[in-house]
Design a protein around this motif. Structure first.
Motif, PDB file in Angstrom:
ATOM      1  N   ASN A  51       0.803  -1.216   0.000  1.00  0.00           N
ATOM      2  CA  ASN A  51       0.000   0.000   0.000  1.00  0.00           C
ATOM      3  C   ASN A  51       0.841   1.273   0.000  1.00  0.00           C
ATOM      4  O   ASN A  51       0.428   2.288   0.538  1.00  0.00           O
ATOM      5  CB  ASN A  51      -0.947   0.013   1.193  1.00  0.00           C
ATOM      6  N   GLN A  52       2.024   1.202  -0.577  1.00  0.00           N
ATOM      7  CA  GLN A  52       2.823   2.435  -0.666  1.00  0.00           C
ATOM      8  C   GLN A  52       3.747   2.365  -1.869  1.00  0.00           C
ATOM      9  O   GLN A  52       4.163   1.294  -2.297  1.00  0.00           O
ATOM     10  CB  GLN A  52       3.628   2.679   0.606  1.00  0.00           C
ATOM     11  N   PHE A  53       3.999   3.573  -2.414  1.00  0.00           N
ATOM     12  CA  PHE A  53       4.918   3.723  -3.539  1.00  0.00           C
ATOM     13  C   PHE A  53       6.078   4.611  -3.092  1.00  0.00           C
ATOM     14  O   PHE A  53       5.969   5.374  -2.132  1.00  0.00           O
ATOM     15  CB  PHE A  53       4.214   4.361  -4.738  1.00  0.00           C
ATOM     16  N   PHE A  54       7.172   4.526  -3.856  1.00  0.00           N
ATOM     17  CA  PHE A  54       8.345   5.362  -3.580  1.00  0.00           C
ATOM     18  C   PHE A  54       8.701   6.162  -4.826  1.00  0.00           C
ATOM     19  O   PHE A  54       8.665   5.638  -5.942  1.00  0.00           O
ATOM     20  CB  PHE A  54       9.547   4.518  -3.156  1.00  0.00           C
ATOM     21  N   LEU A  55       9.061   7.421  -4.595  1.00  0.00           N
ATOM     22  CA  LEU A  55       9.394   8.331  -5.688  1.00  0.00           C
ATOM     23  C   LEU A  55      10.605   9.167  -5.278  1.00  0.00           C
ATOM     24  O   LEU A  55      10.647   9.694  -4.164  1.00  0.00           O
ATOM     25  CB  LEU A  55       8.205   9.252  -6.005  1.00  0.00           C
ATOM     26  N   GLN A  56      11.557   9.259  -6.175  1.00  0.00           N
ATOM     27  CA  GLN A  56      12.779  10.019  -5.860  1.00  0.00           C
ATOM     28  C   GLN A  56      12.537  11.506  -6.113  1.00  0.00           C
ATOM     29  O   GLN A  56      11.920  11.886  -7.110  1.00  0.00           O
ATOM     30  CB  GLN A  56      13.942   9.545  -6.712  1.00  0.00           C
ATOM     31  N   GLU A  57      13.060  12.318  -5.203  1.00  0.00           N
ATOM     32  CA  GLU A  57      12.874  13.757  -5.329  1.00  0.00           C
ATOM     33  C   GLU A  57      13.775  14.339  -6.422  1.00  0.00           C
ATOM     34  O   GLU A  57      14.698  13.677  -6.904  1.00  0.00           O
ATOM     35  CB  GLU A  57      13.181  14.448  -4.001  1.00  0.00           C
ATOM     36  N   GLU A  58      13.451  15.581  -6.805  1.00  0.00           N
ATOM     37  CA  GLU A  58      14.264  16.360  -7.732  1.00  0.00           C
ATOM     38  C   GLU A  58      14.460  15.641  -9.069  1.00  0.00           C
ATOM     39  O   GLU A  58      15.560  15.617  -9.642  1.00  0.00           O
ATOM     40  CB  GLU A  58      15.627  16.691  -7.119  1.00  0.00           C
ATOM     41  N   TYR A  59      13.371  15.051  -9.585  1.00  0.00           N
ATOM     42  CA  TYR A  59      13.444  14.402 -10.897  1.00  0.00           C
ATOM     43  C   TYR A  59      13.666  15.476 -11.964  1.00  0.00           C
ATOM     44  O   TYR A  59      12.950  16.463 -12.025  1.00  0.00           O
ATOM     45  CB  TYR A  59      12.150  13.638 -11.170  1.00  0.00           C
ATOM     46  N   MET A  60      14.696  15.287 -12.812  1.00  0.00           N
ATOM     47  CA  MET A  60      15.108  16.314 -13.761  1.00  0.00           C
ATOM     48  C   MET A  60      14.670  16.019 -15.190  1.00  0.00           C
ATOM     49  O   MET A  60      15.005  16.746 -16.108  1.00  0.00           O
ATOM     50  CB  MET A  60      16.636  16.456 -13.736  1.00  0.00           C
ATOM     51  N   GLY A  61      13.900  14.928 -15.423  1.00  0.00           N
ATOM     52  CA  GLY A  61      13.502  14.565 -16.768  1.00  0.00           C
ATOM     53  C   GLY A  61      12.419  15.480 -17.326  1.00  0.00           C
ATOM     54  O   GLY A  61      11.754  16.229 -16.603  1.00  0.00           O
ATOM     55  N   THR A  62      12.234  15.408 -18.635  1.00  0.00           N
ATOM     56  CA  THR A  62      11.215  16.239 -19.289  1.00  0.00           C
ATOM     57  C   THR A  62       9.858  15.560 -19.322  1.00  0.00           C
ATOM     58  O   THR A  62       8.826  16.219 -19.419  1.00  0.00           O
ATOM     59  CB  THR A  62      11.679  16.576 -20.714  1.00  0.00           C
ATOM     60  N   GLU A  63       9.848  14.216 -19.299  1.00  0.00           N
ATOM     61  CA  GLU A  63       8.592  13.470 -19.315  1.00  0.00           C
ATOM     62  C   GLU A  63       8.075  13.296 -17.888  1.00  0.00           C
ATOM     63  O   GLU A  63       8.821  13.429 -16.908  1.00  0.00           O
ATOM     64  CB  GLU A  63       8.803  12.100 -19.964  1.00  0.00           C
ATOM     65  N   LYS A  64       6.790  12.983 -17.784  1.00  0.00           N
ATOM     66  CA  LYS A  64       6.229  12.704 -16.461  1.00  0.00           C
ATOM     67  C   LYS A  64       6.821  11.413 -15.920  1.00  0.00           C
ATOM     68  O   LYS A  64       7.162  10.495 -16.678  1.00  0.00           O
ATOM     69  CB  LYS A  64       4.716  12.627 -16.534  1.00  0.00           C
ATOM     70  N   GLN A  65       6.923  11.355 -14.605  1.00  0.00           N
ATOM     71  CA  GLN A  65       7.650  10.277 -13.954  1.00  0.00           C
ATOM     72  C   GLN A  65       6.673   9.148 -13.563  1.00  0.00           C
ATOM     73  O   GLN A  65       5.691   9.375 -12.865  1.00  0.00           O
ATOM     74  CB  GLN A  65       8.380  10.809 -12.721  1.00  0.00           C
ATOM     75  N   TYR A  66       6.975   7.957 -14.019  1.00  0.00           N
ATOM     76  CA  TYR A  66       6.138   6.794 -13.709  1.00  0.00           C
ATOM     77  C   TYR A  66       6.397   6.351 -12.273  1.00  0.00           C
ATOM     78  O   TYR A  66       7.534   6.205 -11.845  1.00  0.00           O
ATOM     79  CB  TYR A  66       6.446   5.658 -14.679  1.00  0.00           C
ATOM     80  N   ILE A  67       5.285   6.121 -11.518  1.00  0.00           N
ATOM     81  CA  ILE A  67       5.397   5.725 -10.116  1.00  0.00           C
ATOM     82  C   ILE A  67       5.062   4.243  -9.952  1.00  0.00           C
ATOM     83  O   ILE A  67       5.810   3.483  -9.346  1.00  0.00           O
ATOM     84  CB  ILE A  67       4.466   6.579  -9.236  1.00  0.00           C
ATOM     85  N   GLY A  68       3.932   3.816 -10.458  1.00  0.00           N
ATOM     86  CA  GLY A  68       3.502   2.429 -10.311  1.00  0.00           C
ATOM     87  C   GLY A  68       2.143   2.223 -10.967  1.00  0.00           C
ATOM     88  O   GLY A  68       1.624   3.094 -11.672  1.00  0.00           O
ATOM     89  N   LYS A  69       1.592   1.057 -10.681  1.00  0.00           N
ATOM     90  CA  LYS A  69       0.319   0.692 -11.326  1.00  0.00           C
ATOM     91  C   LYS A  69      -0.685   0.305 -10.262  1.00  0.00           C
ATOM     92  O   LYS A  69      -0.379  -0.477  -9.355  1.00  0.00           O
ATOM     93  CB  LYS A  69       0.543  -0.471 -12.293  1.00  0.00           C
ATOM     94  N   LEU A  70      -1.919   0.842 -10.381  1.00  0.00           N
ATOM     95  CA  LEU A  70      -3.036   0.493  -9.507  1.00  0.00           C
ATOM     96  C   LEU A  70      -3.983  -0.398 -10.315  1.00  0.00           C
ATOM     97  O   LEU A  70      -4.462   0.015 -11.390  1.00  0.00           O
ATOM     98  CB  LEU A  70      -3.758   1.749  -9.031  1.00  0.00           C
ATOM     99  N   GLN A  71      -4.271  -1.603  -9.821  1.00  0.00           N
ATOM    100  CA  GLN A  71      -5.073  -2.544 -10.606  1.00  0.00           C
ATOM    101  C   GLN A  71      -5.900  -3.425  -9.684  1.00  0.00           C
ATOM    102  O   GLN A  71      -5.406  -3.912  -8.660  1.00  0.00           O
ATOM    103  CB  GLN A  71      -4.170  -3.404 -11.490  1.00  0.00           C
TER     104      GLN A  71
END
Length: 786
Positions: A51-71
């Motif tokens: 029930n938790q996801f992890f995301l790294q701060e200060e993402y420098m990419g131009t595209e949106k950042q993929y976190i995970g999938k809810l299904q």
């Protein structure tokens, strides 16, 4: 050990990411009870496997950042299920693909602003909008990266420690704070180190406590220190961020220096009519300590005047004042000798004990007859004058008078033993003291001189008064940098960033303290790249005006900073600091610029050295050509004129250059043959017996030319025996004309040689002259003279 644990936790987190599919699913639970009629099982609950996801701060990419999938496990993948996201940041920070359940972050996140987000997801039928799963809550946690450098709680720390403290004595503690996550990894794990201050102090790498590192730090040698402390995160590993702070440490005085007399003998005089308590003289023992530790107590310990004089301490000057204790009688005793001792009033037994804590001097007091010397109105004078006054300015005046009945006039003079630099003069009549040379407070604040008052009728009747002249400060020194500042910036630095803090120093001492202001030179070309911010605390910050510096365009910038003080008249100076543009890694750490800056500051560039060497070669070539041309122009002819013919003796002892070898002799030596030492033997040849001149035919003239023959024989012998003669063929020219020679000049050719007969045909141009010589001495037989 903490580093190992952090590294293991990081590997575990990576392993979990690698072994999980990043999918958040609803699952089906089974009820243990069955229907009484044997019906099928019913779904009783849904739950989260993760029930938790992890995301790294200060993402420098131009595209949106993929976190995970809810299904949901009810989603058959036919597009009938729709996922709806709500909660913190839903829609603005996080988005979900309604048909697939893919969760994305659309903004760069900063863990220091917010560490986690609570979100909710609901699965519903896309057509009926009816929920097929209950709404469930989950967490998105922001993983920390090392994006914050540690900062000290103060920009400048001040502390004090007693001098002579043992090694390891605590001085002060500095503290730095890192905004990164201290519970995860080593991003906020700080290590302190010393950049400047070795070997006098050390710092505890974990606590930041500064301690003394050398024993016997002496305040009298150096009273204050400025050290620089660095705090680096990531436990001090490579790639960590760091910052620094300055600590000003003052050594506090302890009583470790005894008083010392500057001279072993002091002489004073006193009239026999001197009243009890009258000042005889002063002795001054100098103590290098300050304050209470410099207080001195004087006493008379020996001598024949123990009951006639006493000595007390003058509080203001800490000098010993000798006064009359009983009336003096010139007829009974004309002089006294005392031993005066000085010791600290409050000695420290840790440093001073016994005789080492004391010093003594001999005082000789002469009793003079009733004729009293002039007496000054004051025993000592204190005067003040500004340091910038013109030569000849009056500082003050002293007054002395003769108390005798005759009232002899008094004349004043300065004791030059107390004014060796002759900075002051005194009017001999009225006692006014004037400046005699320019004064500088920065060299000496106080000047102590003695003025002598002497009776005009008797040079022996004189007295002295000490004059203490204090120089008042004038703002005549411009402020400047205390040292050369250098800074290193990354090519990718942002605009408005502080790259360096600078301060100033000034030799002047205004009453209200220094007030410096900092500005950038208005005509400087770097105004478009950098700016100076005055911090209003006698420091300034150097900032970038834009980002994106390029080493290809320019590697070094020189920033002229104008520093102005706050006193009158204002003084200012332009001081230059150097900024190096450096390549950096992604964490903005300088990679190799320090080595490049060091090579550039250590000497000239390769191109500059090549240019200098080329100039030197051209210069040397020009000098050589000029010298050769000059020698060619000034070469002496073999014969200057008809009246200036020199007899030549040619000696062949080896295979020389023949007739054209005219550089093989020293014409100066041959023109002064008396300079050759006859006693020396030539080492390059073995002299042979010289041919004696043959008797010529009777047809020779009757005149006697013995002096010519003797001269030629002597010069030939000198030439063959000369050890300094060159070992090659040489042409020796002798400036001897003889007297009344009908042949104009006379030459004799011939020398002893160890190598057999030589061919003299090259001298055929001299044939006519030798024929004249032959006719003089009797025909062809006279060729033996050659």
């Amino acid at each position: 050990m903490d580093t190992i644990r952090s590294y293991a936790a990081w590997l575990l987190w990576l392993w979990l990411l690698g072994h999980s599919d990043g999918v958040l699913r609803w699952t089906t639970g089974k009820d243990r009870s069955e229907d009484t009629d044997g019906g099928t099982l019913r779904r009783s609950k849904r739950g989260w496997m993760w029930n938790q996801f992890f995301l790294q701060e200060e993402y420098m990419g131009t595209e949106k950042q993929y976190i995970g999938k809810l299904q949901s496990d009810l989603d058959k993948g036919d597009g009938s299920v729709q996922y709806i996201l709500s909660g913190e940041g839903a829609g603005s920070i996080f988005t979900i693909e309604e048909s697939t359940g893919n969760l994305h972050a659309i903004k760069r996140l900063d863990r220091e602003e917010k560490g986690q987000y609570m979100l909710r997801v609901r699965a519903q039928n896309k057509i009926t909008r009816q929920p097929i799963e209950p709404e469930t809550e989950f967490v998105v946690k922001i993983h920390d990266i090392n994006d914050n450098a540690p900062t000290f709680t103060k920009e400048l720390y001040t502390a004090g420690v007693l001098e002579m403290s043992p090694v390891g004595t605590s001085v002060t503690q500095v503290t730095a704070i890192d905004a990164d996550d201290s519970t995860y990894g080593t991003s906020a794990k700080l290590v302190y180190s010393l950049l400047e201050g070795q070997p006098y102090f050390s710092v505890d790498p974990e606590t930041g406590i500064i301690r003394t590192a050398l024993p016997n730090l002496d305040r009298e040698k150096l009273a204050s220190y400025k050290i620089v402390i660095k705090a680096k995160d990531m436990a001090g590993q490579i790639g960590g961020l760091y910052s620094s702070a300055t600590v000003s440490i003052t050594l506090q005085d302890v009583n470790d220096n005894p008083p010392r007399f500057p001279q072993s003998l002091s002489e004073f005089s006193a009239l026999e009519a001197t009243e009890v308590g009258y000042l005889v003289g002063k002795v001054n023992a100098i103590d290098a300590d300050v304050g209470r530790n410099a207080e001195v107590t004087y006493s008379i310990v020996e001598g024949d005047g123990l009951d006639m004089f006493k000595i007390t301490t003058e509080t203001a000057t800490q000098g010993g004042v000798i006064t009359v204790k009983k009336p003096l009688d010139y007829e009974k005793k004309k002089s006294y000798t005392l031993k005066v001792q000085a010791e600290n009033t409050y000695p420290d037994p840790r440093f001073l004990w016994g005789d080492s804590a004391k010093d003594s001097t001999t005082v000789r007091i002469t009793v003079r007859d009733v004729d009293e010397p002039p007496i000054f109105e004051q025993a000592s004078y204190i005067m003040e004058v500004k340091e910038d006054v013109a030569v000849g300015t009056a500082v003050g005046s002293v007054t002395a008078s003769d108390h005798d009945a005759i009232r002899n006039p008094v004349r004043y003079s300065i004791n030059r033993h107390r004014d060796l630099d002759r900075l002051f003069s005194v009017d001999p009549v009225n006692g006014s003291i004037f400046t005699q040379k320019p004064l500088d407070r920065e060299e000496a604040v106080w000047h102590n001189i003695s003025v002598i008052a002497t009776e005009l009728s008797s040079q022996r009747q004189n007295s002295e008064a000490s004059v203490y002249i204090r120089l008042l400060d004038v703002n005549d020194n411009a402020p400047s940098f205390p040292f050369l500042y250098e800074a290193h910036i990354c090519e990718g630095i942002k605009g408005g960033q502080v790259i360096l803090n600078v301060s100033a120093t000034d030799a002047d001492a205004p009453p209200g303290g220094h007030k410096f202001s900092f500005t950038l030179d208005s005509e400087s070309a770097v105004r478009t790249n950098f700016s100076v911010r005055d911090n209003k605390d006698n420091t300034a910050s150097i900032l970038t005006r834009h980002g994106g510096f390029s080493r290809l365009q320019k590697r070094n910038y020189q920033i002229p900073v104008v520093i102005t003080d706050g006193d009158y008249p204002r003084q200012s100076s332009t001081n230059t600091l150097v900024v190096h543009v450096c390549p950096c890694d992604r964490y903005y750490n300088v990679e190799s610029c320090n080595l490049e800056a060091l090579s550039q500051s250590a000497g000239l560039s390769t191109a500059a050295l090549v240019a200098i060497l080329l100039c030197i070669v051209i210069l040397l070539t020009t000098v050589v050509l000029f010298t050769a041309l000059r020698r060619q122009r000034k070469k002496e002819p073999l014969i200057f004129s008809k009246d200036d013919v020199r007899d030549n003796i040619v000696s062949y002892n080896d295979e020389g250059g023949g007739e054209e070898d005219t550089q093989a002799f020293d014409i100066g030596t041959l023109r002064h043959p008396e300079a050759v030492e006859e006693s020396k033997t030539r080492r390059d040849i073995v002299p042979e017996a010289l041919y004696l001149p043959a008797r010529c035919a009777a047809a020779a003239p009757a005149r006697d030319n013995a002096d010519v023959r003797n001269f030629i024989n002597q010069r030939v012998h000198d030439n063959d025996s000369n050890p300094t003669a060159p070992p090659y063929d040489s042409l020796a020219t002798y400036a001897y004309e003889g007297s009344g020679s009908i042949a104009d000049s006379l030459s004799s050719l011939g020398s002893a040689s160890t190598e057999g007969d030589q061919d003299y045909d090259y001298l055929s141009e001299w044939g006519p002259r030798f024929r004249k010589l032959a006719e003089m001495y009797g025909g062809e037989d006279c060729r033996r003279y050659s």
